[in-house]
Write a protein that holds these residues in place. Structure first.
Motif, PDB file in Angstrom:
ATOM      1  N   ASP A 143       0.516  -1.374   0.172  1.00  9.97           N
ATOM      2  CA  ASP A 143       0.379  -0.175  -0.182  1.00  9.97           C
ATOM      3  C   ASP A 143       1.561   1.215  -0.416  1.00  9.97           C
ATOM      4  OD1 ASP A 143      -1.686   2.238   0.304  1.00  9.97           O
ATOM      5  OD2 ASP A 143      -2.789   1.291   2.560  1.00  9.97           O
ATOM      6  N   TYR A 144       1.670   1.738  -0.963  1.00 15.53           N
ATOM      7  CA  TYR A 144       2.155   2.353  -1.058  1.00 15.53           C
ATOM      8  C   TYR A 144       2.008   3.951  -0.154  1.00 15.53           C
ATOM      9  CZ  TYR A 144       5.017  -1.507  -3.302  1.00 15.53           C
ATOM     10  OH  TYR A 144       5.301  -2.778  -3.699  1.00 15.53           O
ATOM     11  N   THR A 145       0.882   4.052  -1.310  1.00 15.00           N
ATOM     12  CA  THR A 145       0.096   5.478  -0.986  1.00 15.00           C
ATOM     13  C   THR A 145       0.626   5.991   0.318  1.00 15.00           C
ATOM     14  OG1 THR A 145      -1.217   5.442  -3.127  1.00 15.00           O
ATOM     15  CG2 THR A 145      -2.262   7.169  -1.170  1.00 15.00           C
ATOM     16  N   THR A 146      -0.182   4.811   0.989  1.00 17.63           N
ATOM     17  CA  THR A 146      -0.219   5.084   2.557  1.00 17.63           C
ATOM     18  C   THR A 146       0.440   5.210   2.951  1.00 17.63           C
ATOM     19  OG1 THR A 146      -2.508   3.919   2.002  1.00 17.63           O
ATOM     20  CG2 THR A 146      -2.157   4.879   4.422  1.00 17.63           C
ATOM     21  N   ALA A 147       1.197   4.310   2.962  1.00 21.32           N
ATOM     22  CA  ALA A 147       2.816   3.739   3.138  1.00 21.32           C
ATOM     23  C   ALA A 147       3.596   5.219   3.133  1.00 21.32           C
ATOM     24  CB  ALA A 147       3.584   3.190   2.397  1.00 21.32           C
ATOM     25  N   ARG A 148       3.574   5.699   2.758  1.00 19.61           N
ATOM     26  CA  ARG A 148       4.662   7.383   1.838  1.00 19.61           C
ATOM     27  C   ARG A 148       4.158   8.215   2.892  1.00 19.61           C
ATOM     28  NH1 ARG A 148       1.785   7.462  -3.302  1.00 19.61           N
ATOM     29  NH2 ARG A 148       0.599   9.341  -3.782  1.00 19.61           N
ATOM     30  N   TYR A 149       2.826   8.312   2.830  1.00 20.45           N
ATOM     31  CA  TYR A 149       2.013   9.361   4.282  1.00 20.45           C
ATOM     32  C   TYR A 149       2.770   9.262   5.523  1.00 20.45           C
ATOM     33  CZ  TYR A 149      -0.738  11.895   6.708  1.00 20.45           C
ATOM     34  OH  TYR A 149      -1.491  12.359   8.199  1.00 20.45           O
ATOM     35  N   GLN A 150       2.777   7.431   5.691  1.00 19.23           N
ATOM     36  CA  GLN A 150       3.204   7.560   7.013  1.00 19.23           C
ATOM     37  C   GLN A 150       4.682   7.407   7.331  1.00 19.23           C
ATOM     38  OE1 GLN A 150       1.158   7.062   9.629  1.00 19.23           O
ATOM     39  NE2 GLN A 150      -0.675   7.045   8.192  1.00 19.23           N
ATOM     40  N   PHE A 151       5.292   7.218   6.247  1.00 16.59           N
ATOM     41  CA  PHE A 151       6.910   7.522   6.426  1.00 16.59           C
ATOM     42  C   PHE A 151       7.274   8.900   6.398  1.00 16.59           C
ATOM     43  CE2 PHE A 151       7.678   3.048   3.861  1.00 16.59           C
ATOM     44  CZ  PHE A 151       8.297   2.527   5.103  1.00 16.59           C
ATOM     45  N   LYS A 152       6.773  10.086   5.720  1.00  7.72           N
ATOM     46  CA  LYS A 152       6.994  11.657   5.179  1.00  7.72           C
ATOM     47  C   LYS A 152       6.566  11.880   6.927  1.00  7.72           C
ATOM     48  CE  LYS A 152       6.181  15.150   2.955  1.00  7.72           C
ATOM     49  NZ  LYS A 152       6.070  16.329   4.262  1.00  7.72           N
ATOM     50  N   SER A 153       5.417  11.383   7.398  1.00  6.77           N
ATOM     51  CA  SER A 153       4.926  12.066   8.711  1.00  6.77           C
ATOM     52  C   SER A 153       5.282  11.775   9.476  1.00  6.77           C
ATOM     53  CB  SER A 153       3.647  11.131   8.569  1.00  6.77           C
ATOM     54  OG  SER A 153       2.650  11.662  10.551  1.00  6.77           O
ATOM     55  N   PHE A 154       6.130   9.922   9.488  1.00  5.10           N
ATOM     56  CA  PHE A 154       6.891   9.667  10.726  1.00  5.10           C
ATOM     57  C   PHE A 154       8.641  10.592  10.915  1.00  5.10           C
ATOM     58  CE2 PHE A 154      10.536   7.712  12.773  1.00  5.10           C
ATOM     59  CZ  PHE A 154      10.167   6.973  13.570  1.00  5.10           C
ATOM     60  N   ALA A 155       8.886  11.345  10.068  1.00  8.29           N
ATOM     61  CA  ALA A 155       9.524  11.568   9.832  1.00  8.29           C
ATOM     62  C   ALA A 155       9.609  13.556   9.865  1.00  8.29           C
ATOM     63  CB  ALA A 155      10.145  11.909   8.424  1.00  8.29           C
ATOM     64  N   ASP A 156       9.149  14.559   9.846  1.00  4.40           N
ATOM     65  CA  ASP A 156       8.078  15.248  10.110  1.00  4.40           C
ATOM     66  C   ASP A 156       7.881  15.244  11.535  1.00  4.40           C
ATOM     67  OD1 ASP A 156       8.457  15.788   8.037  1.00  4.40           O
ATOM     68  OD2 ASP A 156       6.334  15.383   7.377  1.00  4.40           O
ATOM     69  N   THR A 157       7.587  13.867  11.927  1.00  3.89           N
ATOM     70  CA  THR A 157       7.446  14.015  13.582  1.00  3.89           C
ATOM     71  C   THR A 157       8.490  14.030  14.421  1.00  3.89           C
ATOM     72  OG1 THR A 157       4.944  13.163  13.105  1.00  3.89           O
ATOM     73  CG2 THR A 157       5.572  13.079  15.279  1.00  3.89           C
ATOM     74  N   TYR A 158       9.193  12.833  14.091  1.00  2.00           N
ATOM     75  CA  TYR A 158      10.212  12.130  14.299  1.00  2.00           C
ATOM     76  C   TYR A 158      12.206  12.417  13.670  1.00  2.00           C
ATOM     77  CZ  TYR A 158       7.374   9.824  17.087  1.00  2.00           C
ATOM     78  OH  TYR A 158       5.859   9.350  17.832  1.00  2.00           O
TER      79      TYR A 158
END
Length: 309
Positions: free
Chosen positions: A87-102
């Motif tokens: 699920d690359y669409t949702t995964a890329r959002y979650q990866f970016k969200s992680f990098a921005d949050t942490y």
């Protein structure tokens, strides 16, 4: 015979009960308020590569662990689980969200890279809309800007090259399509459109791998555009074809396509000579000459003036 059927039935019953028992155990954990136990089970399922069930628990826990110390590790594996499930669409959002949050996390670099890489994996075939391809290039370049010394930056640059090659393929194919459509009369404008599209593609991709083919196709398109025009317009249009041929000869003196470029140049000159001869005869008869002008004006009114992008 009866005994065999009985044994088989008993075996199926035991298997069914076992499966049902496993399912009920998972459901019990899923519905439980014991978040620590649920987190432990989510990680166990992840490590066992049972990503579908792990995702269910991670999605639930991501809300309940918000603000807690364990949230960093949980959200990292949540993003990875989505990636594993493609699920690359949702995964890329979650990866970016992680990098921005942490941003200081040990996983930050990896997650920013994976977010860009998911865009790359979501890039469609050249025949389709390339919005995601452009976004992938931007995301990969942003990663390189963030981590220029990272080993992953080498891979990011490689993927950017592959994506740009895809865009070049699409630009060349789209431009060539106008030439392939061709046509006479009012439809001859397809050849003019081909010239415009090919030149625009070269502006967008100055180092395009199809440079020679495109330069020759520009000559061919302009030649066909002139050949399918009324004689009153042919001289100027053939002269443009000759100009493109001269540019090709200068730019590609060792090209294998040089004979074809020279042949088109010669054919264009012959076209000019024939058009001049024809017009010289027609001008002697003002009625015919006037009719030719009217036909030319009528054809032009049928040709769209919208520039090709």
């Amino acid at each position: 015979m009866f005994k065999i059927k009985h044994v088989l039935l008993l075996s199926f019953t035991i298997i069914a009960l076992t499966i049902a028992g496993c399912k009920s155990q998972f459901e019990k954990i899923r519905l439980s308020n014991d978040v620590a136990k649920k987190y432990q089970e989510a990680m166990r399922l992840y490590n066992k590569k049972n990503y579908a069930k792990a995702l269910i628990l991670f999605e639930d826990l991501s809300q309940k662990y918000r603000g807690r110390a364990e949230a960093e590790e949980l959200n990292y594996h949540y993003a990875l689980t989505l990636y594993k499930l493609k699920d690359y669409t949702t995964a890329r959002y979650q990866f970016k969200s992680f990098a921005d949050t942490y941003p200081t996390s040990k996983y930050a670099e990896e997650c920013r890279y994976m977010s860009a890489y998911c865009y790359y994996l979501d890039s469609p075939a050249p025949s389709l809309d390339q919005e995601n391809t452009y976004k992938a290039i931007d995301a990969l370049q942003l990663f390189i800007n963030f981590y220029p010394k990272s080993e992953r930056a080498i891979d990011a640059a490689k993927y950017i090259g592959l994506l740009r090659a895809k865009l070049e393929d699409k630009a060349y194919t789209n431009a060539k399509l106008y030439y392939d459509l061709g046509g006479a009369g009012a439809n001859a404008v397809n050849y003019q459109s081909a010239v415009i599209a090919l030149k625009n593609a070269q502006i967008d991709f100055p180092d395009i791998k199809y440079a020679e083919e495109m330069d020759l196709l520009i000559i061919k398109s302009q030649y066909e555009y002139a050949r399918n025009s009324y004689e009153i317009r042919q001289e100027d249009r053939f002269n443009e074809a000759i100009g493109y041929a001269d540019e090709f000869i200068e730019a590609h003196p060792q090209s294998k396509l040089l004979p074809e470029a020279n042949a088109l140049k010669k054919a264009s000159q012959n076209g000019i000579d024939k058009a001049k001869s024809f017009l010289a005869e027609v001008e002697k008869n003002q009625t015919k000459y006037k009719a030719l002008l009217e036909k030319d004006a009528k054809r032009d009114s049928l040709i769209t003036k919208t520039p090709i992008k």
